[in-house]
Scaffold this active site. Structure first.
Site, PDB file in Angstrom:
ATOM      1  N   HIS A  17       0.827  -1.200   0.000  1.00  0.00           N
ATOM      2  CA  HIS A  17       0.000   0.000   0.000  1.00  0.00           C
ATOM      3  C   HIS A  17       0.869   1.261   0.000  1.00  0.00           C
ATOM      4  CE1 HIS A  17      -3.223   2.568   2.192  1.00  0.00           C
ATOM      5  NE2 HIS A  17      -3.591   2.423   0.925  1.00  0.00           N
ATOM      6  N   GLU A  44       0.786  -0.372  -4.784  1.00  0.00           N
ATOM      7  CA  GLU A  44      -0.348   0.520  -5.007  1.00  0.00           C
ATOM      8  C   GLU A  44       0.118   1.938  -4.743  1.00  0.00           C
ATOM      9  OE1 GLU A  44      -3.797   2.965  -3.433  1.00  0.00           O
ATOM     10  OE2 GLU A  44      -1.906   2.395  -2.477  1.00  0.00           O
ATOM     11  N   HIS A  59      -1.799  11.248  -1.958  1.00  0.00           N
ATOM     12  CA  HIS A  59      -3.101  10.735  -1.556  1.00  0.00           C
ATOM     13  C   HIS A  59      -4.109  11.858  -1.323  1.00  0.00           C
ATOM     14  CE1 HIS A  59      -6.175   9.411   1.354  1.00  0.00           C
ATOM     15  NE2 HIS A  59      -6.114   8.267   0.683  1.00  0.00           N
ATOM     16  N   GLU A 119      -4.113   4.074  -8.202  1.00  0.00           N
ATOM     17  CA  GLU A 119      -5.420   4.601  -7.827  1.00  0.00           C
ATOM     18  C   GLU A 119      -5.542   6.027  -8.349  1.00  0.00           C
ATOM     19  OE1 GLU A 119      -8.291   5.911  -4.144  1.00  0.00           O
ATOM     20  OE2 GLU A 119      -6.666   4.506  -3.718  1.00  0.00           O
TER      21      GLU A 119
END
Length: 250
Positions: A17, A44, A59, A119
């Site tokens: 992650h 990711e 993020h 993402e």
């Protein structure tokens, strides 16, 4: 470029992650290097656009939590973002670590023959544009590499539809933090190859729904051993984890 085959799959079961979970400043090349040293072969990360359209890793919508910058990340040009310190918040040994571009991360991934889940994390109001630009850039970066393409995922259906327009041949995944009514129809309409849920949502019934559509099932963020064991027993396809020092990848 044709739509990807529903049986084609680019990722191993274990996925680190944001590069290295919580062990390094998230979404930086330092995190990717640490994750690779722990044996992880799939990663990711979160990607959004700078004000001048450069795909880069972050993020949050704003800069304060993981850098010394201020305000909305999408309001700054890459030349400004590149000067920020994205490592000191995590500890002195990472002081001066810069933000990473998608191109920089792709170079690391491709040279080390790793796999990537991108993402799509748009700045609010840029959902479709982010999907289109990031997908097109990813397709360009991976073209001719001979390696599996990155998986593009998002909570935003608009971003995923933009990704389909930008690079229809790259695999896509719908992210879900709740099993809202009509989620299978939404996923089908987006032409996804996978659905990624909060690990607490995944059970035999959900996985059976995915299998009936020939979709892969993945979960985030799976850190505790009991959750890992439950999901492996179900036959889950992917586990996204922060705990890269506690769970050895396959």
């Amino acid at each position: 470029m044709p739509e990807p085959s529903p049986t084609a799959w680019p990722l191993p079961r274990w996925i680190a992650h944001r590069g290295a979970g919580r062990l390094a400043p998230e979404n930086t090349l330092a995190a990717f290097r640490l994750g690779a040293r722990h044996g992880y072969r799939a990663f990711e990360c979160d990607v959004k656009l700078s004000a001048d359209g450069v795909p880069f890793l972050l993020h949050d919508t704003t800069l304060e939590r993981t850098s010394n910058g201020l305000g909305r990340a999408g309001d700054l040009r890459w030349s400004q973002l590149a000067l920020l310190d994205a490592g000191s918040w995590h500890g002195r040994r990472h002081a001066g670590e810069p933000l990473a571009t998608l191109a920089g991360v792709a170079a690391f991934i491709l040279r080390n023959r790793l796999a990537l889940n991108i993402e799509l994390k748009p700045v609010p109001g840029q959902e479709r544009l982010t999907g289109e630009v990031v997908a097109a850039e990813a397709a360009r970066l991976w073209a001719g590499s001979g390696l599996p393409p990155p998986l593009l995922s998002s909570f935003s259906p608009v971003a995923l539809d933009g990704a389909r327009q930008g690079a229809p041949g790259l695999p896509r995944a719908l992210l879900l933090d709740a099993l809202h009514e009509g989620w299978p129809e939404l996923a089908r309409g987006l032409g996804v190859q996978a659905v990624i849920t909060d690990h607490r949502l995944m059970d035999a019934g959900v996985l059976a729904t995915l299998r009936a559509q020939r979709w892969r099932g993945l979960c985030y963020t799976v850190n505790e051993t009991e959750d890992v064991q439950r999901l492996l027993a179900l036959g889950i396809d992917g586990l996204i984890t922060d705990a890269i020092d506690r769970h050895a990848p396959d």
